[in-house]
Structures are given as structure tokens and as C-alpha cells.
Design a protein around this motif. Structure first.
Motif, PDB file in Angstrom:
ATOM      1  N   PRO A 131      -9.315 -13.742 -13.850  1.00  0.00           N
ATOM      2  CA  PRO A 131      -8.956 -12.750 -13.641  1.00  0.00           C
ATOM      3  C   PRO A 131      -8.108 -12.432 -14.586  1.00  0.00           C
ATOM      4  O   PRO A 131      -7.247 -13.193 -14.560  1.00  0.00           O
ATOM      5  N   PRO A 132      -8.293 -11.305 -15.991  1.00  0.00           N
ATOM      6  CA  PRO A 132      -7.226 -10.992 -16.839  1.00  0.00           C
ATOM      7  C   PRO A 132      -5.788 -10.826 -16.575  1.00  0.00           C
ATOM      8  O   PRO A 132      -5.081 -11.168 -17.354  1.00  0.00           O
ATOM      9  N   PHE A 133      -5.333 -10.467 -15.181  1.00  0.00           N
ATOM     10  CA  PHE A 133      -3.834  -9.928 -14.662  1.00  0.00           C
ATOM     11  C   PHE A 133      -3.551 -11.325 -14.680  1.00  0.00           C
ATOM     12  O   PHE A 133      -2.339 -11.199 -15.089  1.00  0.00           O
ATOM     13  N   VAL A 134      -3.765 -12.517 -14.781  1.00  0.00           N
ATOM     14  CA  VAL A 134      -3.604 -13.795 -14.812  1.00  0.00           C
ATOM     15  C   VAL A 134      -2.412 -13.629 -16.058  1.00  0.00           C
ATOM     16  O   VAL A 134      -1.617 -14.513 -16.041  1.00  0.00           O
ATOM     17  N   GLY A 135      -3.087 -13.478 -17.393  1.00  0.00           N
ATOM     18  CA  GLY A 135      -2.661 -13.032 -18.361  1.00  0.00           C
ATOM     19  C   GLY A 135      -1.340 -12.496 -18.303  1.00  0.00           C
ATOM     20  O   GLY A 135      -0.144 -13.075 -19.025  1.00  0.00           O
ATOM     21  N   ALA A 136      -1.206 -11.032 -17.461  1.00  0.00           N
ATOM     22  CA  ALA A 136      -0.150 -10.417 -17.491  1.00  0.00           C
ATOM     23  C   ALA A 136       0.627 -10.592 -16.977  1.00  0.00           C
ATOM     24  O   ALA A 136       1.681 -10.975 -17.280  1.00  0.00           O
ATOM     25  N   LEU A 137       0.472 -11.991 -15.357  1.00  0.00           N
ATOM     26  CA  LEU A 137       1.669 -12.472 -14.949  1.00  0.00           C
ATOM     27  C   LEU A 137       2.393 -13.530 -15.895  1.00  0.00           C
ATOM     28  O   LEU A 137       3.354 -13.646 -16.337  1.00  0.00           O
ATOM     29  N   SER A 138       1.410 -14.208 -16.899  1.00  0.00           N
ATOM     30  CA  SER A 138       2.226 -15.180 -17.512  1.00  0.00           C
ATOM     31  C   SER A 138       2.967 -14.500 -18.850  1.00  0.00           C
ATOM     32  O   SER A 138       3.921 -14.551 -19.177  1.00  0.00           O
ATOM     33  N   ILE A 139       2.454 -12.851 -19.426  1.00  0.00           N
ATOM     34  CA  ILE A 139       2.618 -12.612 -20.563  1.00  0.00           C
ATOM     35  C   ILE A 139       4.415 -12.371 -19.960  1.00  0.00           C
ATOM     36  O   ILE A 139       5.215 -12.513 -20.330  1.00  0.00           O
TER      37      ILE A 139
ATOM     38  N   ARG B 285       4.790 -24.257  -1.529  1.00  0.00           N
ATOM     39  CA  ARG B 285       4.219 -23.031  -0.746  1.00  0.00           C
ATOM     40  C   ARG B 285       2.890 -22.476  -0.519  1.00  0.00           C
ATOM     41  O   ARG B 285       2.320 -21.358   0.488  1.00  0.00           O
ATOM     42  N   MET B 286       2.487 -22.499  -1.443  1.00  0.00           N
ATOM     43  CA  MET B 286       0.710 -22.202  -1.530  1.00  0.00           C
ATOM     44  C   MET B 286       0.498 -23.096  -0.266  1.00  0.00           C
ATOM     45  O   MET B 286      -1.176 -22.728  -0.303  1.00  0.00           O
TER      46      MET B 286
ATOM     47  N   THR C 206      -7.870 -14.980  -4.929  1.00  0.00           N
ATOM     48  CA  THR C 206      -6.852 -14.445  -6.103  1.00  0.00           C
ATOM     49  C   THR C 206      -6.397 -12.847  -5.085  1.00  0.00           C
ATOM     50  O   THR C 206      -5.758 -12.506  -5.750  1.00  0.00           O
ATOM     51  N   ILE C 207      -6.633 -12.593  -4.062  1.00  0.00           N
ATOM     52  CA  ILE C 207      -5.898 -11.605  -3.652  1.00  0.00           C
ATOM     53  C   ILE C 207      -4.494 -12.090  -2.725  1.00  0.00           C
ATOM     54  O   ILE C 207      -3.757 -11.396  -2.970  1.00  0.00           O
ATOM     55  N   GLN C 208      -3.838 -13.425  -2.444  1.00  0.00           N
ATOM     56  CA  GLN C 208      -2.900 -13.443  -2.157  1.00  0.00           C
ATOM     57  C   GLN C 208      -2.155 -13.565  -3.494  1.00  0.00           C
ATOM     58  O   GLN C 208      -1.364 -13.878  -3.155  1.00  0.00           O
TER      59      GLN C 208
ATOM     60  N   TYR D  12      -1.378 -19.905  -7.629  1.00  0.00           N
ATOM     61  CA  TYR D  12      -2.721 -19.861  -7.168  1.00  0.00           C
ATOM     62  C   TYR D  12      -3.742 -19.961  -8.611  1.00  0.00           C
ATOM     63  O   TYR D  12      -4.617 -20.785  -8.897  1.00  0.00           O
ATOM     64  N   ALA D  13      -2.950 -19.689  -9.826  1.00  0.00           N
ATOM     65  CA  ALA D  13      -4.036 -19.784 -10.866  1.00  0.00           C
ATOM     66  C   ALA D  13      -4.233 -20.903 -11.037  1.00  0.00           C
ATOM     67  O   ALA D  13      -5.660 -20.692 -11.604  1.00  0.00           O
TER      68      ALA D  13
END
Lengths: 546, 359
Positions: A103-111, A337-338, A505-507, A523-524
Motif C-alpha cells: 500500500p502507498p501509505f507505507v511510502g508516507a511512513l518512510s517519507i 513487538r510485531m 495492514t490494518i494493524q 510490518y511493512a
């Protein structure tokens, strides 16, 4: 009339029931809720509300700019990669599309870690005394655009590349021999033939960008339609907020459908199947400055596209990281933790297996029925199944939330069990299996089945003993792609899930909103690696089916 | 082995009638060819007989049994496809054995039958291979073996040679014919190749636009075509239009006033003076001479100019312009009989007995 295999009538009826229950019913139910008289008056006043107008303006701005930029970046990328001898091409192709699987929001996390206020880049620039105060790279609409462009440009690139593969080189040579300049040739011959791929990519980007709520939320941008709708519906503070959210979703559906029908004559959903199997083709050697520039362009863009996904690894291994360009200490703590919470893994495994089984069954029996028999219902079933590729996740999620609510008779019962999750996931991601299955069945000559009939074999036996052994690799490849897409699904699941039904993905999303970004990164990493392994397996199978 | 009877069969696809009232009888042990251009309905008729198509109207009988409503898997026919339709995931042995396994024969018997058929078709060394490892001719034999090993009541062949090279084609067609005679199997053979049909068949059914125009032995169809279509489709032919000007009962000769002049033909029953007819004669029936020759009661002579010449190895084929119309003639053993060159003046004789009159 020509005889048609008899077991397919049963398959068709089952397929019809499935389509009616899980595609037609939720979408129609949702639209009916919106179009009820009470809603309609509310809708009109809602449309004039300040918050809606502002969000709509912002959403159109973000998705228009994202689409424009991804096209400007992705088109030359695909063209250079297809046309010229770029070193390392074989590995560049899979590297380009692999990030599109998660999912693209993983990119946001990294950014956030890379370009945030005290992210790596700002800290480096400050250490070098080039700037005094951090630059705001990402907080604002421009941040959403930046993340989306970086994560979505491969969609345009891969679709265009796919079209270029079908372009007959001799057409271009014919234009050249008639004296067309390179630019004229590109505009009059090349561009028209890659329009289907280009438009498919453009539509996918525009539609996703317009309805993406995860990326803006991770970046803290709520003044857009999709995050507004999500927050209103998900938090469910009161009924009127939920309804307001639903109206926004409805508007998004209408706009996406308008977009789809506007570009429909160029878009070929059927061709999307082969999209994930780019193969290298004959290319032209390029000399001098042109070669350096095109290679540089491809490499820089590939680097930027992969940067967020690679950086995820660094984040996932970081421990108590702050105010340094890179983590000061590394540990596996985030992974521990994951792993301490097994629920998301168990759920993801369960839902994706059940969902994939549905995809497999529909792909194997349903696709055969649609390809091999002629019946007026076939077209309807095919259209409904294919449509799920176009309907945005937020619409599917909202429709399922409404249509399978506990107060709806019968459907509420299905909605109260976890089965609704895999069923929704399968329905949303079935197009991948279907396209592969169609393509596979279409190349199996009908005479191979007829040869079995005349030797005394009945239709079901022919299907199982003659057709399936020849189709199985293609169908399995498609099924694995569906599986990958199911595992990575977020936008619809986030609406439908109930406590205890969390997937990976939800987690991951929950961890991000709770501020535990490094755990989300762990998780990613898990998702990314799993998806890559599965994709390699699928490509192997698909290659074998040929 | 059975006889096959097709009665008034219609096959309609949407608005297109592929078969329009076709009737045909194929006797026990006989090889009948369905011959016609593409789209004439020959493959459709074969598929109706195999059960793959259920006819819109009409009946199909195997001996006296009405099989119209029977599914293909209930008919016990052998069908050889144009594209062979071998199953790529099975070895040659498994392909051939498939029909026997379905009929639950014991393994030893299956092995024995497959071996026998493989020997018959000279593919016994290929049994362990997969279809993609075989040449086109070998695949064709495997397809044939698979069809005959179940001892079918009727063998159906759908353009089985069209994917083979010209040389192999001639070999295989001879073998198919030999095999069919040896096994005394009732066979129906579809082709668009008139030479193939003439060579291989007991009888030929010439089809055009969904109907059978003529059924007959190769000789009948070639020498006594009943329609212009049959005359034109089977072999090379000259067609000249004219009207009957005079019938001489005593000489048994009719004179036709044609577009190239008067032509004498054998008087046939039912001809009337003034009637418009088509005269049909084969190029090889025409005698060509470089020196003037005389006409007679039983033949007509024309003078003409050679237009084009084709050398085909064993013969010379020329178009000769007579009265503004091009007539095709053939000179066999041209070295002995004299070469023809374009623009050359020649004389041609058309024997009255060799001209067929069609209305």
C-alpha cells in the motif's frame, strides 16, 4: 445449436448468486441509502457546506497534480526503458513494479523519517549549515502529492511499458521511411498506440489518488474528501456525521465513475492481466549524451521510487531514533513487538487463504464458463466482476459497512462473522485471477476438448482431465497475484473490520496512528518481503504456463 | 461399422444458415468426401454427424438408429481434427490410450491395442514422447491412431492434411486411404482440395453455400458435373455460353450458337432448340495443333492466338484467345508435341462427345 458443456450451467448459477450477493447488493444498497428522499435534501445542503467544498477543491487539486506529475515522469521512464539499452534492464523492470504491490501509505511512513521536520534530509542540511531551520517538505497538500507521485508513477510506467510491448516496430519504421521526424513519429505513431496503457495508468493513479485516505492521514492532512469521509464514518460519533461521510464517499464514486466512462474507450481492463509480467524486448543501442541522460533518468527515478521502500528496512531496525540522520542504535525490538501480537498474522493468513480459495474457484470454473459458453448472463457476470477493479476501496468498504450492518436481515448475519472479510477481499481482488484465467483458457484450443468428447469423455471429465492440466499454471499465477493484493488490501478492510479481525495492514495503520512508526515499519518489511517472494513464484508459474 | 444417413439437416447460427436441407447417405465401409470452398458448410456437416453440433432441423442416423439427440460422447465416432488437437500434457501413448481407458479396458489390453495401432501407423517408437516433440506428419498419425484405436463406428476427418507440407500430404493421404480400406471403416473426409478428394474417395459430395450440389464417384463428378459450380470447382474447365440453334437427331449432334461461334455437341435428352445453355469442357479434352486441321460432324475447330503459357513440368497450359474469349488448353509431353509461345497462331479441336451441356 452448438453443444455447450453441461456443468457450466450450475457454475453460472453459483456465479450469479455470488455476484448478486457480494457485488450488486452492497453497491445498490449503498446507493439506495444515499438516494433515499430524506438523504437527498440533506445531500443538497451538504454540497453547499464549507467543509465539503474545501475538501473537494483540495482533493481535485491533489489528484490532478499527482496524475499530471506521475504521467510526466512515468511516460518517459517507460519509453526509455523499452526503447534503449539501459544497463540492468532485466532487474529494473521487476524493481519498478514491486513497490506497487504494497500500500502507498507505507511510502508516507518512510517519507516522514526521510523528509520530516527533523528527518534525515533536514538534519543533514542543518549539520552542513546549509539551512538554519528545517524545511517543511511534507506537511501540507504538497507532501501528499510528493508521496503519491513517488509511489504511483510506476503504475503509469508499467502500463505504458506494457502497451509499448504490443507496439509493432515496423509501424514506426514505416513512419521513418516516409520521412517523419522523431518527434512527429512519436506523436503520430507511437503515442496513439500506447494510449490504452497510458490511459489505464492515468485512470488508476487519478482514481487512487482521489480516494486515498491513508496517505493523507499518515501525513496529518485531513482537509481532503477521502480522509474526511473515513474519519466521519469510522469514528461514528453520531448518525449525521456518518451520513456526511457516506455522501462524500458517494461523490467520490460518482466522480471516479465519470472519470472511468470518460476514459473508458481507451482503457482496456482485459489487458491489465498481463501488466505484471513485463518482459524485455529488442532495444536500440544509444550513444553519447542521449544514452547518459536516458540511463540517468531511469536510474534516478528508480532510486527515488525505491527509496521509501528501502528506508522502511532502516526504520524497522531503529531503536529510540531521534535527531540523528540515521538511527544511533539498531535492534530487532520492533520485530519482536510485531511478533508478540499474533492476531494480525493469524487473521491475514486465514482471510487471505479463504479469499484466495474463492478467487481460485471463480477463476477456474467461472472464467471457463464465461469464456467457453455463450449465455446472456455471462456478460453481466463478467462486467460485474470486472467492475470491482474500478470501484475504489473506500466505496467498497463503505458499501459493505452499510449493507452488512447487523440491522439488515440475512446480510447482517454474514456481516457479523469474520467470513465477511475474506469474501470482501476476494470480491475486490478477483480481477487479477480472472484476467489470467481468461487469457489462459482462450489459448486452449476448443478442439482439444472436442477430441475428448468424441472419445467418450463427458464435459466435467474433459474439463478436469484435459483443460485444467493445461490451464493450471496460468490460473495459479493469477491466483497468487490476487493473494498478494488481498494480503496488502487496506482501504476497504479498514471499514469492514471489527475488533479482533485486524489484519497486518490494518494493524500497521493502527500502529501508525498510535505513533509507533518503527513497529509499523516492521510490518511493512514483512509484507514487502512476502509479496516479493510470492510475485517471483507467480511469475515462474506464468512463464511455465507458456 | 455402420452406415450414416443424414436427412434434411439444417444448421442455423443466428441469422446465417450454414446447412440448408442437406441429405446424404454414406454406406458401410465407404469413404465419402465432403468437398467445397471454405464456408460451404462441409465442416459444419461433419460436426453435426459427430454430435458436436445439434442440428437446428433434420435427423442423423447411424444404421437405423436415430442419433440426432445423442451427445458426442455417446456416439463412438473417431474424429481427426485439422489442428490434430493432441493433448500437450500427455505422452503419445496416453493420448492414444485415452479412449480405451475411458471405456475401462484392462491395462494389458490397452497396451496391446495401442501397440497394434501404433505399428499400423508406424509410430511405435514415439509412444513415450510428448506432442511438441513430434513433426506435423507424426502428430497427424498420432491423431489418427487416437481416433481409430477405439474402433469407432465411423471415422470423421476434418481437413486432416491442411497443415502438412505438400510432399508429406501426398504420402499421408495415401496411407489414410489404405488404412481405411484395410480396416473397412466407414469414413467421412472433409477437404477443400479437389485433387485430394479425387484421389482418396469412393464418392464425393460437392458442397456449396450450405447444400450438396452433387454426389458421385470421382469419375462422375469430374466428367459429368451436374452444375456449373461442380464443373468449375473440380478441376480446370472452360465454360462457354450459347443457345441451341439446331438439333440433328440422326447424327446425334446439336449445334450451339455460342459466344465464340458455332460449336457441335453431343445431343442429349431434354435439349430444346433456342434454349440458353452453358457448354463445359476440360482443357485436356481440347486438341491443339500448329497446322490447320479440319472440323467434322463430331467435332468443332477454331483458330486462335496463344495468349499466355504456363509450364507445369509434365504439361503445358495455355490460354488461347478465340473470338475474344480465352479458352484454356493443355499439351501433355510438350517436348514431343510441340512447344507453344505467346502470340502464336494455333488451331484447336473440341470433340462434340467431350462437351457437357448444362442449363
Amino acid at each position: 445449436m452448438p453443444k455447450t458443456p453441461s456443468f457450466t450451467s450450475t457454475v453460472r448459477i453459483l456465479l450469479l448468486i455470488y455476484v448478486l450477493l457480494f457485488i450488486v447488493f452492497p453497491l445498490v444498497y449503498f446507493v439506495l441509502v444515499i438516494l433515499s428522499p430524506r438523504s437527498l435534501s440533506e445531500v443538497t445542503s451538504f454540497v453547499y457546506s464549507d467543509v465539503f467544498q474545501r475538501s473537494l477543491r483540495n482533493s481535485i487539486y491533489v489528484s490532478a497534480l499527482t496524475t499530471l506529475l506521475t504521467t510526466l515522469l512515468g511516460l518517459p521512464y517507460a519509453y526509455f526503458l523499452h526503447r534503449y539499452r539501459i544497463p540492468g534492464k532485466r532487474i529494473i523492470l521487476p524493481l519498478t513494479f514491486m513497490p506497487t504491490m504494497i500500500p502507498p501509505f507505507v511510502g508516507a511512513l518512510s517519507i516522514i523519517f526521510l523528509l520530516g521536520r527533523f528527518g534525515t534530509l533536514n538534519l543533514i542540511l542543518m549539520d552542513l549549515k546549509l539551512i538554519e531551520r528545517p524545511i517543511n517538505f511534507i506537511y501540507g497538500l504538497h507532501g501528499v502529492i510528493l508521496v503519491q507521485v513517488l509511489t504511483l508513477f510506476p503504475w503509469v510506467a508499467v502500463n505504458v511499458y506494457n502497451s509499448l510491448l504490443k507496439l509493432d516496430r515496423t509501424l514506426e519504421e514505416a513512419a521513418e521511411s516516409l520521412g517523419a521526424s522523431p518527434l512527429k513519429r512519436f506523436l503520430t505513431v507511437t503515442l496513439p498506440s500506447i494510449t490504452p496503457g497510458l490511459m489505464t495508468g492515468v485512470f488508476m493513479v487519478a482514481s487512487f489518488s482521489f480516494t486515498d485516505y491513508a496517505t493523507p492521514i499518515v501525513l496529518g492532512q485531513y482537509e481532503l474528501l477521502a480522509p474526511q469521509a473515513f474519519v466521519n464514518i469510522q469514528q461514528a460519533i453520531d448518525e449525521s456525521r456518518v451520513r456526511a461521510g457516506a455522501y462524500m464517499v458517494f461523490f467520490m464514486l460518482v466522480i471516479v465513475l465519470l472519470l472511468f466512462f470518460a476514459s473508458k474507450r481507451y482503457i482496456s481492463l482485459r489487458e491489465y492481466a498481463s501488466l505484471r509480467l513485463p518482459r524485455p524486448v529488442e532495444e536500440m543501442p544509444l550513444r553519447g549524451i542521449g544514452r547518459i541522460l536516458s540511463t540517468l533518468y531511469v536510474y534516478v527515478l528508480l532510486f527515488l521510487g525505491l527509496l521509501p521502500h528501502t528506508f522502511i528496512f532502516v526504520i524497522s531496525l531503529s531503536k529510540a531514533w531521534s535527531f540523528t540522520p540515521l538511527p544511533a542504535t539498531y535492534s530487532l525490538e520492533n520485530f519482536q513487538r510485531m511478533l508478540s501480537n499474533s492476531t494480525p498474522f493469524v487473521n491475514t493468513a486465514l482471510y487471505s487463504l479463504v479469499g484466495t480459495a474463492v478467487c481460485f474457484a471463480v477463476g477456474m470454473f467461472g472464467a471457463y464458463t464465461i469464456v467457453r459458453t455463450s449465455h446472456p448472463l455471462n456478460e453481466f457476470i463478467d462486467a460485474a466482476l470486472s467492475m470491482m477493479f474500478v470501484v475504489p476501496g473506500i466505496v467498497v468498504g463503505t458499501s459493505y459497512l452499510f449493507a452488512f450492518r447487523s440491522d439488515v436481515p440475512f446480510f447482517g448475519m454474514i456481516g457479523s462473522t469474520w467470513l465477511i472479510m475474506p469474501l470482501m477481499l476476494a470480491t475486490r481482488r478477483i480481477s487479477y485471477t480472472l484476467r489470467y484465467a481468461y487469457a489462459t483458457y482462450l489459448v486452449i484450443r476448443k478442439s482439444m476438448e472436442e477430441a475428448a468428447y468424441v472419445l467418450g469423455e463427458r464435459p466435467l471429465g474433459t474439463f478436469l482431465r484435459i483443460v485444467v492440466p493445461n490451464a493450471i499454471y496460468g490460473i495459479l499465477a493469477g491466483t497468487i497475484f490476487s493473494f498478494i493484493e488481498i494480503v496488502n488490501e487496506l482501504t476497504a478492510s479498514l471499514f469492514v473490520y471489527k475488533p479482533g479481525w485486524e489484519t497486518i495492514t490494518i494493524q500497521m495503520f493502527v500502529e501508525i496512528t498510535a505513533g509507533r512508526l518503527p513497529v509499523a515499519a516492521a510490518y511493512a518489511v514483512f509484507l514487502f518481503l512476502t509479496s516479493i517472494l510470492l510475485a517471483i513464484a507467480a511469475m515462474r508459474l506464468a512463464a511455465r504456463s507458456k | 461399422m455402420v452406415s450414416v444417413r443424414v436427412e434434411d439437416v439444417w444448421m442455423v447460427f443466428g441469422k446465417v444458415a450454414a446447412l440448408r436441407g442437406v441429405s446424404l447417405e454414406v454406406r458401410e465401409g465407404e469413404m465419402v468426401t465432403l468437398l467445397g470452398p471454405s464456408g460451404c458448410g462441409k465442416t459444419t456437416l461433419l460436426r453435426v454427424i459427430s454430435g458436436l453440433y445439434k442440428p437446428t432441423r433434420g435427423r442423423v442416423f447411424f444404421d437405423s438408429e436415430d442419433v440426432t439427440e445423442k451427445n458426442p460422447w455417446e456416439r463412438k465416432v473417431g474424429l481427426v481434427f485439422q489442428d490434430y488437437a493432441l493433448w500437450p500434457h500427455m505422452t503419445v501413448f496416453d493420448n492414444i490410450a485415452y479412449g480405451l481407458k475411458l471405456r475401462k479396458f484392462p491395462a494389458s489390453e490397452i497396451r496391446e491395442s495401442v501397440r497394434r495401432v501404433a505399428e499400423l501407423l508406424r509410430i511405435e517408437d514415439l509412444l513415450d514422447r510428448y506432442p511438441h516433440q513430434l513433426s506435423g506428419g507424426q502428430q497427424q498419425r498420432v491423431a489418427l491412431a487416437r481416433a481409430i484405436v477405439i474402433n469407432p463406428s465411423v471415422l470423421l476427418l476434418d481437413e486432416p492434411l491442411s497443415n502438412l507440407d505438400a510432399k508429406i500430404r501426398i504420402n499421408v493421404r495415401t496411407e489414410i486411404r489404405k488404412l481405411q480400406k484395410e480396416l473397412k471403416i466407414t469414413a467421412i473426409y472433409v477437404t477443400h482440395d479437389q485433387e485430394e478428394a479425387l484421389v482418396i474417395s469412393d464418392r464425393i459430395a460437392v458442397m456449396n453455400q450450405g447444400v450438396i450440389e452433387q454426389v458421385g464417384t470421382p469419375l462422375e463428378v469430374y466428367y459429368n458435373p451436374r452444375t456449373l459450380f461442380v464443373a468449375d470447382f473440380v478441376g480446370q474447365v472452360n465454360i462457354v455460353k450459347g443457345s441451341i440453334s439446331n438439333i440433328d437427331e440422326t447424327e446425334g449432334i446439336a449445334v450451339v450458337d455460342s459466344e465464340i461461334g458455332e460449336i457441335r455437341v453431343a445431343a442429349q435428352q431434354g435439349l430444346k432448340e433456342g434454349e440458353v445453355v452453358h457448354l463445359v469442357f476440360r482443357p485436356e479434352m481440347v486438341e491443339v495443333s500448329k497446322t490447320p486441321i479440319e472440323g467434322s460432324v463430331s467435332s468443332t475447330v477454331f483458330e486462335g492466338v496463344v495468349d499466355t503459357v504456363q509450364f507445369l513440368g509434365n504439361l503445358l497450359r495455355a490460354d488461347v484467345t478465340v473470338g475474344g474469349k480465352k479458352l484454356r488448353v493443355e499439351v501433355h509431353s510438350p517436348l514431343a508435341r510441340g512447344w507453344l509461345s505467346p502470340q502464336e497462331r494455333v488451331f484447336i479441336r473440341i470433340p462434340a462427345a467431350n462437351v457437357r451441356v448444362l442449363k
